[in-house]
Design an enzyme around this catalytic site. Structure first.
Site, PDB file in Angstrom:
ATOM      1  N   TYR A 263       0.971  -1.155  -0.264  1.00 20.31           N
ATOM      2  CA  TYR A 263      -0.270  -0.236   0.366  1.00 20.31           C
ATOM      3  C   TYR A 263       1.215   1.254  -0.114  1.00 20.31           C
ATOM      4  CZ  TYR A 263      -3.772   3.272   1.544  1.00 20.31           C
ATOM      5  OH  TYR A 263      -4.814   4.560   1.122  1.00 20.31           O
TER       6      TYR A 263
ATOM      7  N   TYR B 103      -3.829   4.767   9.479  1.00 28.85           N
ATOM      8  CA  TYR B 103      -2.458   3.563   9.086  1.00 28.85           C
ATOM      9  C   TYR B 103      -1.174   3.081  10.092  1.00 28.85           C
ATOM     10  CZ  TYR B 103      -1.289   0.168   6.157  1.00 28.85           C
ATOM     11  OH  TYR B 103      -2.010  -1.101   4.870  1.00 28.85           O
TER      12      TYR B 103
END
Length: 270
Positions: free
Chosen positions: A150, A160
């Site tokens: 990602y 995140y």
């Protein structure tokens, strides 16, 4: 539509949990393209998911394995070669989990024991997979190994948290082990940096819905779906991409090259 891109190829697919999983989509496409494979996931994840249904649909066997355990991986690679009747042509690593994200810990208040678990599960497991494959000489010449990453490995996405570091380590491992396996057996190793995707794991990240919409508006092609990611993965398993290795391949509708889009400007100005 099937093109028989993987006819005669054998592999292992890690991480299929349910129908939302990218690994699930990859397994379906691999089966359509003629591949035979073993499905695997951690025993706990298997109890939570529907992997038996997928195995029946793909005529695949399941070998449970904790990807952080070298012993489990040794058994997985041994059993897979026995089941499939030979060495492997592809491996998908679709594994990622952060206890800190699950427990809603902010980046400035991480539990460091959990942080280590995040790195072990989401990144070091990739090294262990290739380590075991190398030691067992389990891979055919020109095999292909793919892990899912990602863009947070390169850019800051606050919610995140420690998964950002895990993805950065994952991509570094792909480059370094890609060199090693390339020299040894012409095996290629790549990561795919996928758009935010509505998987069970993805939607567990705080603020996911808002960021999903943001990424969709930023990307000229919109967010890449799980199905599209599966298609891309199949091309990397195929013989059409033999000279692609040690790459982090952006599969994000163009998001990673955007500064700002007209859609975002218009949204801000409203």
């Amino acid at each position: 539509m099937s093109y028989n891109l993987l006819k005669g190829k054998k592999g292992i697919i890690f991480g299929a949990l349910d129908e939302k999983s990218i690994a699930w989509k990859v397994a379906k496409r691999a089966h359509e393209e003629g591949a035979e494979f073993v499905l695997t996931n951690a025993p706990l994840a298997m109890r939570m998911g529907e992997i038996k249904k997928l195995a029946e649909e793909c005529n695949a066997e399941i070998v449970p394995a904790d990807a952080t355990s070298v012993e489990d991986l040794e058994n997985l690679f041994t059993r897979s070669q026995e089941i499939l009747g030979g060495k492997l042509d592809f491996v998908l690593h679709s594994i990622g989990m952060s206890p800190n994200i699950r427990k809603s810990k902010s980046y400035g208040d991480l539990n460091y024991d959990w942080f280590q678990k995040t790195l072990d599960i989401s990144a070091l497991s990739f090294h262990k997979v290739m380590h075991v494959a190398e030691k067992q000489d389990a891979l055919n010449e020109w095999a292909s190994i793919v892990a899912l990453s990602y863009v947070a490995a390169q850019r800051v996405f606050p919610d995140y948290t420690d998964m950002s570091q895990a993805k950065a380590v994952l991509e570094s491992i792909a480059r370094n082990y890609g060199y090693r396996l390339g020299k040894l057996k012409n095996v290629r190793v790549n990561t795919i940096s996928q758009s935010p995707t509505k998987t069970t794991a993805g939607t567990g990240v705080g603020g996911f819905d808002a960021f999903y919409e943001y990424a969709d508006k930023m990307s000229p092609l919109g967010n890449a779906s799980a199905e599209a990611c599966a298609d891309y993965t199949i091309t990397l398993f195929s013989d059409l991409t033999k000279m692609v290795t040690m790459q982090n391949l952006m599969h994000d509708g163009g998001f990673s090259n955007m500064g700002i889009s007209e859609d975002i400007v218009n949204m801000i100005q409203k």
